[in-house]
Design a protein around this motif. Structure first.
Motif, PDB file in Angstrom:
ATOM      1  N   ASN A  39       0.818  -1.221   0.000  1.00  0.00           N
ATOM      2  CA  ASN A  39       0.000   0.000   0.000  1.00  0.00           C
ATOM      3  C   ASN A  39       0.846   1.262   0.000  1.00  0.00           C
ATOM      4  OD1 ASN A  39      -2.766  -0.372  -0.252  1.00  0.00           O
ATOM      5  ND2 ASN A  39      -2.975  -1.131   1.830  1.00  0.00           N
ATOM      6  N   GLN A  40       2.120   1.114   0.393  1.00  0.00           N
ATOM      7  CA  GLN A  40       2.996   2.284   0.429  1.00  0.00           C
ATOM      8  C   GLN A  40       3.281   2.744  -1.001  1.00  0.00           C
ATOM      9  OE1 GLN A  40       3.746   3.649   3.406  1.00  0.00           O
ATOM     10  NE2 GLN A  40       2.437   1.997   4.185  1.00  0.00           N
ATOM     11  N   PRO A  41       3.374   4.071  -1.230  1.00  0.00           N
ATOM     12  CA  PRO A  41       3.585   4.586  -2.596  1.00  0.00           C
ATOM     13  C   PRO A  41       4.888   4.057  -3.205  1.00  0.00           C
ATOM     14  CG  PRO A  41       2.962   6.352  -1.093  1.00  0.00           C
ATOM     15  CD  PRO A  41       3.243   5.153  -0.240  1.00  0.00           C
ATOM     16  N   PHE A  42       4.879   3.929  -4.519  1.00  0.00           N
ATOM     17  CA  PHE A  42       6.068   3.519  -5.275  1.00  0.00           C
ATOM     18  C   PHE A  42       6.567   4.721  -6.076  1.00  0.00           C
ATOM     19  CE2 PHE A  42       3.914  -0.432  -4.475  1.00  0.00           C
ATOM     20  CZ  PHE A  42       4.927  -1.389  -4.364  1.00  0.00           C
ATOM     21  N   ASP A  43       7.833   5.030  -5.958  1.00  0.00           N
ATOM     22  CA  ASP A  43       8.434   6.101  -6.762  1.00  0.00           C
ATOM     23  C   ASP A  43       9.073   5.482  -7.998  1.00  0.00           C
ATOM     24  OD1 ASP A  43       7.778   8.241  -5.059  1.00  0.00           O
ATOM     25  OD2 ASP A  43       9.449   7.752  -3.734  1.00  0.00           O
ATOM     26  N   ILE A  44       8.384   5.591  -9.128  1.00  0.00           N
ATOM     27  CA  ILE A  44       8.845   5.015 -10.384  1.00  0.00           C
ATOM     28  C   ILE A  44       9.060   6.146 -11.377  1.00  0.00           C
ATOM     29  CG2 ILE A  44       8.378   3.374 -12.228  1.00  0.00           C
ATOM     30  CD1 ILE A  44       8.569   2.024  -9.529  1.00  0.00           C
ATOM     31  N   ALA A  45      10.310   6.300 -11.843  1.00  0.00           N
ATOM     32  CA  ALA A  45      10.661   7.401 -12.731  1.00  0.00           C
ATOM     33  C   ALA A  45      10.222   8.709 -12.067  1.00  0.00           C
ATOM     34  CB  ALA A  45      10.025   7.198 -14.110  1.00  0.00           C
ATOM     35  N   GLN A  46       9.374   9.495 -12.733  1.00  0.00           N
ATOM     36  CA  GLN A  46       8.927  10.747 -12.113  1.00  0.00           C
ATOM     37  C   GLN A  46       7.537  10.614 -11.502  1.00  0.00           C
ATOM     38  OE1 GLN A  46       9.045  10.123 -15.315  1.00  0.00           O
ATOM     39  NE2 GLN A  46       7.662  11.374 -16.562  1.00  0.00           N
ATOM     40  N   TYR A  47       7.057   9.363 -11.405  1.00  0.00           N
ATOM     41  CA  TYR A  47       5.694   9.142 -10.940  1.00  0.00           C
ATOM     42  C   TYR A  47       5.681   8.624  -9.499  1.00  0.00           C
ATOM     43  CZ  TYR A  47       4.860   9.282 -15.970  1.00  0.00           C
ATOM     44  OH  TYR A  47       4.828   9.650 -17.278  1.00  0.00           O
ATOM     45  N   ASN A  48       4.648   9.042  -8.780  1.00  0.00           N
ATOM     46  CA  ASN A  48       4.379   8.501  -7.445  1.00  0.00           C
ATOM     47  C   ASN A  48       3.120   7.644  -7.570  1.00  0.00           C
ATOM     48  OD1 ASN A  48       2.984   8.890  -4.501  1.00  0.00           O
ATOM     49  ND2 ASN A  48       5.218   8.954  -4.373  1.00  0.00           N
ATOM     50  N   LEU A  49       3.307   6.325  -7.558  1.00  0.00           N
ATOM     51  CA  LEU A  49       2.229   5.406  -7.906  1.00  0.00           C
ATOM     52  C   LEU A  49       1.696   4.673  -6.681  1.00  0.00           C
ATOM     53  CD1 LEU A  49       3.889   3.835 -11.076  1.00  0.00           C
ATOM     54  CD2 LEU A  49       2.333   5.792 -10.968  1.00  0.00           C
ATOM     55  N   GLY A  50       0.398   4.443  -6.689  1.00  0.00           N
ATOM     56  CA  GLY A  50      -0.233   3.722  -5.592  1.00  0.00           C
ATOM     57  C   GLY A  50      -1.010   2.519  -6.096  1.00  0.00           C
ATOM     58  N   ILE A  51      -0.796   1.387  -5.470  1.00  0.00           N
ATOM     59  CA  ILE A  51      -1.553   0.177  -5.786  1.00  0.00           C
ATOM     60  C   ILE A  51      -1.902  -0.507  -4.471  1.00  0.00           C
ATOM     61  CG2 ILE A  51      -0.473  -0.231  -8.032  1.00  0.00           C
ATOM     62  CD1 ILE A  51       1.289  -2.337  -6.637  1.00  0.00           C
ATOM     63  N   SER A  52      -2.658  -1.578  -4.561  1.00  0.00           N
ATOM     64  CA  SER A  52      -2.940  -2.408  -3.386  1.00  0.00           C
ATOM     65  C   SER A  52      -2.907  -3.867  -3.826  1.00  0.00           C
ATOM     66  CB  SER A  52      -4.300  -2.046  -2.777  1.00  0.00           C
ATOM     67  OG  SER A  52      -5.342  -2.258  -3.720  1.00  0.00           O
ATOM     68  N   ALA A  53      -3.141  -4.758  -2.891  1.00  0.00           N
ATOM     69  CA  ALA A  53      -3.062  -6.187  -3.203  1.00  0.00           C
ATOM     70  C   ALA A  53      -4.316  -6.908  -2.739  1.00  0.00           C
ATOM     71  CB  ALA A  53      -1.832  -6.806  -2.540  1.00  0.00           C
ATOM     72  N   SER A  54      -4.816  -7.790  -3.605  1.00  0.00           N
ATOM     73  CA  SER A  54      -5.882  -8.720  -3.223  1.00  0.00           C
ATOM     74  C   SER A  54      -5.239 -10.087  -3.054  1.00  0.00           C
ATOM     75  CB  SER A  54      -6.965  -8.773  -4.301  1.00  0.00           C
ATOM     76  OG  SER A  54      -7.666  -7.545  -4.379  1.00  0.00           O
ATOM     77  N   ILE A  55      -5.402 -10.676  -1.862  1.00  0.00           N
ATOM     78  CA  ILE A  55      -4.692 -11.913  -1.534  1.00  0.00           C
ATOM     79  C   ILE A  55      -5.688 -13.003  -1.171  1.00  0.00           C
ATOM     80  CG2 ILE A  55      -2.983 -12.982   0.005  1.00  0.00           C
ATOM     81  CD1 ILE A  55      -1.761 -10.232   0.407  1.00  0.00           C
ATOM     82  N   GLY A  56      -5.453 -14.193  -1.722  1.00  0.00           N
ATOM     83  CA  GLY A  56      -6.223 -15.369  -1.346  1.00  0.00           C
ATOM     84  C   GLY A  56      -5.298 -16.391  -0.712  1.00  0.00           C
ATOM     85  N   ILE A  57      -5.748 -17.037   0.373  1.00  0.00           N
ATOM     86  CA  ILE A  57      -4.882 -17.947   1.125  1.00  0.00           C
ATOM     87  C   ILE A  57      -5.513 -19.330   1.200  1.00  0.00           C
ATOM     88  CG2 ILE A  57      -3.671 -18.331   3.315  1.00  0.00           C
ATOM     89  CD1 ILE A  57      -4.024 -15.328   3.894  1.00  0.00           C
ATOM     90  N   ALA A  58      -4.716 -20.345   0.852  1.00  0.00           N
ATOM     91  CA  ALA A  58      -5.114 -21.741   1.033  1.00  0.00           C
ATOM     92  C   ALA A  58      -4.068 -22.408   1.917  1.00  0.00           C
ATOM     93  CB  ALA A  58      -5.213 -22.463  -0.306  1.00  0.00           C
ATOM     94  N   VAL A  59      -4.533 -23.138   2.933  1.00  0.00           N
ATOM     95  CA  VAL A  59      -3.622 -23.759   3.914  1.00  0.00           C
ATOM     96  C   VAL A  59      -3.626 -25.271   3.726  1.00  0.00           C
ATOM     97  CG1 VAL A  59      -3.112 -24.067   6.362  1.00  0.00           C
ATOM     98  CG2 VAL A  59      -4.028 -21.874   5.548  1.00  0.00           C
ATOM     99  N   TYR A  60      -2.439 -25.862   3.668  1.00  0.00           N
ATOM    100  CA  TYR A  60      -2.303 -27.317   3.615  1.00  0.00           C
ATOM    101  C   TYR A  60      -2.322 -27.865   5.046  1.00  0.00           C
ATOM    102  CZ  TYR A  60      -0.337 -31.961   2.891  1.00  0.00           C
ATOM    103  OH  TYR A  60      -0.149 -33.320   2.881  1.00  0.00           O
ATOM    104  N   PRO A  61      -3.069 -28.925   5.348  1.00  0.00           N
ATOM    105  CA  PRO A  61      -3.861 -29.766   4.429  1.00  0.00           C
ATOM    106  C   PRO A  61      -5.349 -29.425   4.425  1.00  0.00           C
ATOM    107  CG  PRO A  61      -3.558 -30.920   6.488  1.00  0.00           C
ATOM    108  CD  PRO A  61      -2.878 -29.590   6.657  1.00  0.00           C
ATOM    109  N   GLU A  62      -5.779 -28.421   5.227  1.00  0.00           N
ATOM    110  CA  GLU A  62      -7.207 -28.142   5.354  1.00  0.00           C
ATOM    111  C   GLU A  62      -7.866 -27.777   4.024  1.00  0.00           C
ATOM    112  OE1 GLU A  62      -4.828 -27.040   7.233  1.00  0.00           O
ATOM    113  OE2 GLU A  62      -5.389 -26.752   9.336  1.00  0.00           O
TER     114      GLU A  62
END
Length: 709
Positions: A370-393
């Protein structure tokens, strides 16, 4: 005693031959040690012959330089025997130094044997003169010559053993050692010659029966130099060939190493790729089974990445992915794995004791990304969608874990993004439904389940239908009609959109040809191109062949390309669009207003039409922000000499307002729903009848600009 003297030139030649023979022997020793068993045997035999001839020739040339006041000659058989002794001695020497070790005792014994053999060669060569009476030898000098031969042999063996490997500067050391060895061999020879005395009444019986020394000296010198030169040249060339082969082998090893790395590593982020991930996943499953442990598989998809990649270009998108990969890498332990599957999809494998351990890692990862990314002259913001599967359940196989984590990730996206969810059984239903849709899509074309519906497009000035947009429908044998929104994204994801798109274009052109023959040459058929189709190398040729196959004028076809697709890679888009325009096809920029168009690039696009996105039409009313945006788009289109189309018109107020603003063409449910070709033509005919009866073909009322369906 007869007084002897020496030919200085032959003495010098004998010294040079001794040095050349010594260098050849040292070089041969290196070749024997650096080749395989079979090759070493060949080099040993060849080296023994070359070295033996060289040493024998040195002694024989030395003897030929020896002159007495009587006629001299040499017995051919005894001379050949001395040569054989030299070859055998040389073979023994080369065999000895080719052994892995040369302890002092074996060195001493070998030196004695070789020294005695060399002395035997020398004195056998002397006997070839067949002197009568016999040659008298000084016992002290005779013994000294044998001692020198043994010492020279010992030194030669030790030096050759030490210099047998091709180390740096070995050639220089071999040359210096050859000079020392040559002088030692010469010393032995002339000491032996000094030990010989010839009585005044001596007669050389070989002078009559043997070979005279005059021409023999030339033959021996030329032959010896040729043999040594050929042997040395062969050895040097073989060494160079081995060196080149070694370089090629090393280069091949490095290339294989690089290929292995590329096969298992993502080229952009340097994270493991899908192949290596699957191997690591199998290893973790085996370990968990063996130790009755747990681990979590986390499927990560970046929110907002596509918009950045589409608007700022692949270069910025790639740099962003590299930084994302580094942040993910910084959040895992050495025993865990982070991999990139492709695009903006990442996977993490982490060892956990309890599911809550995975939750803390996912939470930390969301915060980090979630923290901003400084790429070239841009200050970019993204986020992450995460799915979790646990072995063995949540699964006991690689396939189940990946599918379930993917399902959990899509659930996260559908519930607001920027977070994580553990897999639940209910998610599996959606995952299986999606998989089933993909499987059905693969056979839908073959089973002729696709249909095209046509939505009319109206000219705002006179209410006349100016064409239609071809809209894809899927007549599923079980699910019934499936709307494009429910399967187009899956078709794009799997690449099936390419053959489906080809069918759509062909069917639309076939229908347009039919209408063209029925007297509607002014109509245009609009067909949408997906981003996947647009990036297909065969697109232009496919459009050309489709038009030719249906004998349809290119001017009857309008291809709609979304704004984001056209602006994804502007230079490449310009090339493709110009090729399409050169065919005679017209271009419409679809969904205009939703992307990030640069006016500098927009004016370069060879488009003839702008299509305002339906999102601006939905809440359209006088004085609203949407009205201002639509007004600005219309003004922009006018300034660029583009026709303006408004889609999604659903009310009479929207129709009237858009007509007032100056839109050229309207399309929407208020005027006409998408319908099959037969219904479309029936509706057109009904509209014509109404217009004729009312005598108002240009009316802008409800009867002039809409079709009841």
């Amino acid at each position: 005693m007869l007084t002897a003297h020496y030919d200085s030139l032959l003495v010098l030649i004998s010294l040079l031959v001794a040095i050349l023979a010594s260098y050849t022997a040292l070089d041969m020793a290196g070749r024997i040690n650096s080749t395989s068993d079979k090759g070493a045997t060949l080099w040993l035999v060849g080296g023994a012959i070359a070295m033996g001839i060289g040493i024998w020739s040195m002694h024989f040339i030395g003897m030929l330089s020896f002159n007495l006041p009587i006629a001299l000659g040499y017995d051919l058989g005894i001379t050949a025997l001395s040569l054989l002794i030299a070859i055998v001695a040389s073979g023994f020497a080369l065999w000895r130094i080719s052994q892995p070790e040369l302890p002092f005792i074996k060195l001493l014994g070998s030196a004695v044997l070789m020294g005695v053999a060399i002395a035997a060669m020398h004195y056998t060569g002397m006997a070839a003169m067949r002197m009568t009476p016999s040659i008298d030898y000084d016992p002290l000098l005779f013994a000294l010559s044998i001692l020198i031969a043994i010492s020279a042999a010992g030194a030669a063996l030790w030096i050759a053993f030490r210099l047998r490997r091709n180390t740096p500067n070995v050639g220089r050391w071999r040359a210096m050692a050859a000079v020392v060895m040559g002088i030692a061999i010469i010393g032995m020879h002339y000491t032996g010659m000094a030990a010989a005395s010839f009585p005044l009444d001596s007669i050389c019986r070989a002078a009559v029966e043997g070979v005279s020394p005059g021409w023999l000296a030339i033959v021996v010198i030329v032959t010896t130099l040729a043999v040594l030169a050929i042997a040395l040249l062969t050895s040097v060339l073989d060494a160079r060939l081995d060196s080149q082969t070694g370089k090629l082998v090393r280069s091949l090893a490095l290339a294989n190493q690089e290929l292995t790395k590329q096969a298992l590593q993502d080229n952009l982020t340097k994270l493991p790729n899908r192949t290596l991930l699957e191997d690591r996943l199998d290893q973790m499953v085996h370990k968990a089974v063996r130790e009755q442990g747990r681990f979590a598989l986390m499927f990560i998809d970046l929110d907002g990445f596509k918009a950045i990649n589409d608007s700022l270009g692949h270069h910025i998108g790639d740099l962003l992915l590299i930084d994302v990969a580094q942040r993910i890498r910084d959040n895992i332990r050495a025993q865990d794995t982070a991999a990139r599957l492709g695009g903006d999809e990442f996977v993490m494998l982490i060892e956990v004791k309890e599911p809550e351990d995975a939750a803390s890692v996912a939470d930390k990862l969301c915060t980090t990304l979630n923290q901003p990314f400084d790429i070239a002259q841009y200050n970019l913001g993204i986020s992450a969608s995460i799915g979790i599967a646990v072995y063995p359940e949540d699964g006991k196989t690689r396939h189940d874990l990946l599918v379930h984590a993917d399902a959990a990730m899509y659930h996260t996206k559908s519930t607001g993004r920027n977070g994580y969810h553990f897999f639940e059984a209910s998610m599996n239903i959606n995952a299986h439904n999606q998989l089933q849709v993909i499987q059905d899509l693969r056979t839908a074309l073959e089973r002729k389940e696709f249909r095209l519906h046509y939505q009319p497009k109206f000219n705002t000035t006179d209410g006349v239908v100016v064409g239609a947009e071809a809209l894809l429908r899927w007549q599923h044998p079980v699910r019934g009609i499936i709307a494009p929104a429910d399967f187009i994204s899956l078709a794009e994801k799997t690449g099936l959109i390419v053959p489906i798109g080809e069918w759509v274009l062909d069917e639309a052109c076939r229908q347009m040809r039919k209408w063209y023959d029925e007297g509607y040459p002014q109509w245009k058929m609009a067909v949408n191109l997906s981003s996947v189709q647009f990036s297909n190398d065969n697109l232009v040729e496919m459009v050309k062949e489709t038009l030719e196959r249906n004998n349809l004028p290119a001017t009857s076809l309008m291809l709609e390309v979304t704004e984001s697709t056209a602006m994804h890679n502007v230079e490449a888009s310009l090339t493709i669009l110009e090729q399409l325009v050169n065919l005679g096809v017209e271009i419409s920029i679809d969904d205009f207003g939703t992307g990030y168009s640069s006016l500098l690039y927009l004016k370069r696009l060879p488009a003839t039409e702008l299509k305002i996105d339906r999102g601006f039409i939905r809440d359209l009313a006088q004085g609203t922000d949407d009205a201002s945006i639509v007004s600005a788009i219309v003004a922009l289109g006018r300034s660029l000499n583009l026709r303006i189309v408004a889609e999604g018109v659903e009310t009479e107020k929207q129709q009237e307002f858009l007509t007032t603003l100056g839109c050229d063409t309207l399309q929407g449910y208020f005027m006409g729903h998408p319908m099959a070709s037969e219904q479309f033509m029936a509706a057109i005919d009904a509209l014509k009848a109404i217009q004729l009866n009312l005598h108002t073909p240009g009316s802008m009322g409800n009867t002039g600009l809409h079709i009841q369906h």
